[in-house]
Design a protein around this motif. Structure first.
Motif, short mmCIF file in Angstrom:
data_model
loop_
_atom_site.label_atom_id
_atom_site.label_comp_id
_atom_site.label_asym_id
_atom_site.label_seq_id
_atom_site.Cartn_x
_atom_site.Cartn_y
_atom_site.Cartn_z
N PRO A 172 15.71 -22.20 -17.18
CA PRO A 172 15.56 -21.12 -18.16
C PRO A 172 14.56 -21.41 -19.27
CG PRO A 172 17.69 -22.22 -18.38
CD PRO A 172 17.10 -22.70 -17.10
N ASP A 173 14.34 -22.70 -19.60
CA ASP A 173 13.43 -23.04 -20.70
C ASP A 173 12.03 -23.40 -20.24
OD1 ASP A 173 15.55 -22.68 -22.47
OD2 ASP A 173 16.18 -24.79 -22.33
N TRP A 174 11.79 -23.41 -18.93
CA TRP A 174 10.51 -23.91 -18.43
C TRP A 174 9.34 -23.04 -18.87
CZ3 TRP A 174 6.22 -23.07 -15.33
CH2 TRP A 174 5.52 -24.22 -14.94
N ARG A 175 9.49 -21.73 -18.81
CA ARG A 175 8.40 -20.84 -19.22
C ARG A 175 8.03 -21.04 -20.68
NH1 ARG A 175 6.77 -16.83 -22.01
NH2 ARG A 175 8.76 -16.84 -23.11
N GLN A 176 9.04 -21.18 -21.54
CA GLN A 176 8.77 -21.37 -22.96
C GLN A 176 8.09 -22.70 -23.22
OE1 GLN A 176 8.95 -19.20 -25.38
NE2 GLN A 176 8.18 -20.71 -26.85
N GLU A 177 8.52 -23.72 -22.53
CA GLU A 177 7.88 -25.04 -22.69
C GLU A 177 6.41 -24.98 -22.26
OE1 GLU A 177 10.33 -27.59 -20.37
OE2 GLU A 177 12.01 -27.55 -21.79
N LEU A 178 6.15 -24.26 -21.17
CA LEU A 178 4.77 -24.09 -20.72
C LEU A 178 3.95 -23.33 -21.75
CD1 LEU A 178 2.59 -24.31 -18.51
CD2 LEU A 178 3.50 -22.19 -17.53
N ALA A 179 4.52 -22.28 -22.33
CA ALA A 179 3.81 -21.49 -23.33
C ALA A 179 3.46 -22.33 -24.55
CB ALA A 179 4.67 -20.29 -23.74
N GLU A 180 4.37 -23.19 -24.98
CA GLU A 180 4.11 -24.05 -26.13
C GLU A 180 3.01 -25.06 -25.84
OE1 GLU A 180 7.92 -25.68 -27.01
OE2 GLU A 180 8.72 -23.79 -27.82
N TRP A 181 2.92 -25.53 -24.59
CA TRP A 181 1.85 -26.43 -24.21
C TRP A 181 0.51 -25.69 -24.14
CZ3 TRP A 181 -1.57 -26.42 -20.11
CH2 TRP A 181 -2.31 -27.59 -19.91
N ALA A 182 0.53 -24.46 -23.61
CA ALA A 182 -0.71 -23.72 -23.37
C ALA A 182 -1.31 -23.12 -24.63
CB ALA A 182 -0.44 -22.61 -22.35
N GLU A 183 -0.48 -22.75 -25.60
CA GLU A 183 -0.94 -22.01 -26.77
C GLU A 183 -2.05 -22.74 -27.54
OE1 GLU A 183 -1.47 -20.45 -30.64
OE2 GLU A 183 -0.53 -22.40 -30.26
N PRO A 184 -1.92 -24.02 -27.90
CA PRO A 184 -3.01 -24.67 -28.63
C PRO A 184 -4.28 -24.86 -27.81
CG PRO A 184 -1.29 -26.25 -28.08
CD PRO A 184 -0.76 -24.91 -27.74
N ARG A 185 -4.20 -24.67 -26.52
CA ARG A 185 -5.36 -24.78 -25.64
C ARG A 185 -6.03 -23.43 -25.40
NH1 ARG A 185 -1.72 -28.61 -24.74
NH2 ARG A 185 -2.47 -30.71 -24.22
N GLY A 186 -5.52 -22.39 -26.08
CA GLY A 186 -6.15 -21.08 -25.99
C GLY A 186 -5.69 -20.23 -24.82
N TRP A 187 -4.51 -20.56 -24.25
CA TRP A 187 -3.99 -19.84 -23.10
C TRP A 187 -2.63 -19.25 -23.42
CZ3 TRP A 187 -6.14 -20.01 -17.90
CH2 TRP A 187 -7.38 -20.67 -17.84
N SER A 188 -2.25 -18.17 -22.73
CA SER A 188 -0.95 -17.54 -22.91
C SER A 188 -0.22 -17.50 -21.59
CB SER A 188 -1.10 -16.12 -23.47
OG SER A 188 -1.86 -15.32 -22.60
N VAL A 189 1.11 -17.31 -21.65
CA VAL A 189 1.97 -17.34 -20.47
C VAL A 189 2.77 -16.05 -20.38
CG1 VAL A 189 3.88 -18.55 -19.34
CG2 VAL A 189 2.12 -19.86 -20.54
N SER A 190 2.87 -15.51 -19.18
CA SER A 190 3.65 -14.30 -18.96
C SER A 190 4.42 -14.44 -17.66
CB SER A 190 2.72 -13.07 -18.89
OG SER A 190 3.45 -11.90 -18.55
N LEU A 191 5.71 -14.07 -17.69
CA LEU A 191 6.56 -14.10 -16.50
C LEU A 191 6.79 -12.67 -16.04
CD1 LEU A 191 8.45 -15.57 -14.50
CD2 LEU A 191 10.25 -15.41 -16.24
N GLN A 192 6.33 -12.36 -14.82
CA GLN A 192 6.47 -11.01 -14.27
C GLN A 192 7.06 -11.11 -12.87
OE1 GLN A 192 2.94 -8.50 -14.75
NE2 GLN A 192 2.13 -9.98 -16.19
#
Length: 288
Positions: free
Chosen positions: A173-193
């Protein structure tokens, strides 16, 4: 002899142009799994297949929605606006004339009469190089961080962004959020669809592409629709927007003063969105 003064020349007033930028999957078109037909089978709407994949029907609209699409395409600049790649987009055959413009790869490509516009490609490439970590770094992290127990596929789309196809039941359940926190400072965003986790460069947006198409088309009013977090910027950039009663935005409770939620869910929401587009297009109330 005094010549009469010339009569003033009255120039015709340009007709207003409405641009409609709409997401496709789970907004206007629906897979069998996403139809949501709660009524008795005998009362279900007739469906029209608009996409075939691997020799099998894949996506549908209601027959009423098909008629509304034809009407909309005849009265507006209708722009399909999707995260799909160009190849995936070309599988779709919507009712009515082929759109002059389409937006693919989440804004990475603007298609003009079916072909990607090279000037827009160069603009996108420059922005991503200047503002984001390289795709290779993002992809390497995804591959190393994903667990084979729930990872079904790993893909790169148009050399612009990456996504994973996952088993939602096994995804932590927390994997997407952890990925988003890693990606954000690198200029990327995460979306689960659905079963897909998209990792997309922040400058790669549907809204930027919509603004460019609106400029070229001379649009005086922009309308938009979408169901996912990747559609949020598109909805915010439009003069007015709609989101279905289902989807990532609905699940997140996302809202904006000029964006309305449909009462319907599933394929009926697509039909409702088309009715709203047409109603707003014919309304005398225009955006300033």
């Amino acid at each position: 002899m005094t010549l009469p003064a010339p009569s003033p020349v009255t120039l015709p007033t340009p007709s207003p142009v409405t641009l409609v930028a709409s997401d496709l999957d789970r907004t206007l078109i629906y897979s069998a799994a996403a139809l949501q037909l709660p009524m008795p089978d005998a009362e279900a709407p007739r469906l029209l297949c608009v996409e075939v994949y691997d020799h099998k029907p894949l996506s549908y609209v209601t027959e009423t929605a098909a008629e509304l699409l034809v009407e909309l395409a005849g009265s507006t600049v209708f722009v399909p606006t999707t995260t799909r790649t160009r190849e995936q987009y070309h599988r779709i055959h919507l009712p009515g004339p082929a759109p002059r413009f389409a937006i693919c790869a989440n804004g990475g490509h603007i298609l003009v009469d079916g072909e990607s516009d090279p000037d827009w490609q160069r603009t996108v490439t420059r922005r991503l190089a200047d503002e984001c970590a390289p795709l290779a770094e993002i992809r390497a992290h995804l591959i190393s961080a994903a667990d084979p127990a729930w990872l079904l596929k790993e893909r790169v789309a148009e050399d612009l962004f990456a996504y994973l196809v996952v088993d939602r039941a096994l995804l932590p359940p927390d994997w997407r959020q952890e990925l988003a926190e890693w990606a954000e400072p690198r200029g990327w965003s995460v979306s689960l669809q659905g079963r897909k986790i998209y990792v997309v460069p922040r400058p790669l947006t549907k809204s930027a592409a919509m603004r460019e198409v609106a400029r070229r088309a001379g649009a005086t009013l922009t309308l938009a629709a979408g169901d996912s977090l990747l559609d949020a910027d598109l909805l915010l950039a439009a003069d007015h927007g709609w989101r279905p009663g289902h989807g990532e935005l609905a699940d997140a409770g996302w809202s904006s003063p000029h964006v309305e939620a449909t009462e319907e869910r599933g394929v009926a929401a697509g039909e409702e969105i088309l009715r709203r587009f047409l109603l707003r297009t014919s309304s005398p109330v225009r955006a300033a």
